[in-house]
Design an enzyme around this catalytic site. Structure first.
Site, PDB file in Angstrom:
ATOM      1  CG  ASN A  65      -1.794  -1.262   1.220  1.00 46.01           C
ATOM      2  OD1 ASN A  65      -1.541  -2.136   2.037  1.00 46.01           O
ATOM      3  ND2 ASN A  65      -2.737  -1.383   0.308  1.00 46.01           N
TER       4      ASN A  65
ATOM      5  CB  ILE B 273       0.322   6.521   1.769  1.00 49.66           C
ATOM      6  CG1 ILE B 273       1.749   6.777   2.252  1.00 49.66           C
ATOM      7  CG2 ILE B 273      -0.435   5.605   2.724  1.00 49.66           C
ATOM      8  CD1 ILE B 273       1.843   7.702   3.446  1.00 49.66           C
ATOM      9  CB  CYS B 274      -3.083   3.008  -1.353  1.00 49.34           C
ATOM     10  SG  CYS B 274      -4.777   2.582  -1.754  1.00 49.34           S
ATOM     11  CG  LEU B 275      -4.640   4.881   5.354  1.00 54.75           C
ATOM     12  CD1 LEU B 275      -4.924   3.412   5.653  1.00 54.75           C
ATOM     13  CD2 LEU B 275      -3.649   5.432   6.377  1.00 54.75           C
TER      14      LEU B 275
ATOM     15  CG  ASP C 171      -7.480  -0.324  -2.120  1.00 56.03           C
ATOM     16  OD1 ASP C 171      -7.342   0.057  -3.304  1.00 56.03           O
ATOM     17  OD2 ASP C 171      -7.850   0.427  -1.203  1.00 56.03           O
TER      18      ASP C 171
END
Length: 195
Positions: free
Chosen positions: A80, A88-90, A121
């Protein structure tokens, strides 16, 4: 303009229990209150254990109503987190942000993300595929990156300066560049070599 009094209060609150929480925040290079550097420790029992990870934080004018913009300064091997840019994927840093959240909760969420990746994801598809198909290689690579990039900050500043000066760079330039990258020897070398 970000709510300065709220940000100052958040900085104080976040740094109050840094030994327990494993997260802290400081002004980035003594700059404005809208540019900060977060620090998180690698969670126990993960490939990131023992590492210290630096996070670049930019507060938009609408903070706390708009989410902070965060990206890893320290290189990290994680599904992520981009292994190239630190993006960042959050969800809470995007559409799930709420003004009730704080910089500390965002950093704690990043720390939790290190413990519990979401490879379905991903931000980095290559890392996500490795995580899903060959976990042992993923884990070994993540541990290696932690050793190489997240533990280098524990080496004394004098040693880092000495190493880079021995490579032929002027001492005053080495000190200035090391400070600008929060002591990350690898990033300093990249900056020094790129002119």
């Amino acid at each position: 303009m970000a709510d300065v009094s709220r940000v100052q209060k958040e900085l104080t609150e976040c740094n109050r229990d840094r030994e327990v929480s494993g997260v802290s925040i400081a002004l980035h290079d003594g700059s404005t209150i809208s540019h900060l550097t977060g620090t998180i420790t690698g969670p126990l029992g993960t490939p990131y254990e023992g590492g210290t990870f630096l996070i670049d934080i930019h507060l938009p004018g609408g903070y706390p109503f708009n989410p902070p913009k965060m990206q890893f300064i320290t290189r990290v091997w994680h599904p992520n987190i981009s292994s190239q840019s630190g993006a960042i994927c959050l969800d809470i840093l995007k559409d799930q942000w709420s003004p009730a959240l704080t910089l500390k909760t965002a950093l704690l969420s990043l720390q939790a993300l290190l413990s519990a990746p979401a490879p379905n994801d991903p931000q980095d598809a290559v890392v996500a595929q490795q995580y899903l198909r060959d976990y042992s290689t993923f884990s070994a690579t993540a541990r290696y990156w932690t050793e190489a990039f997240a533990k280098s900050a524990s080496t004394g500043m004098e040693e880092k300066v000495q190493k880079l000066v021995e490579m032929g760079f002027p001492e005053d330039m080495v000190i200035s560049v090391l400070k600008s990258v929060n002591g990350d020897e690898n990033m300093a070398l990249e900056k020094l070599c790129s002119g």
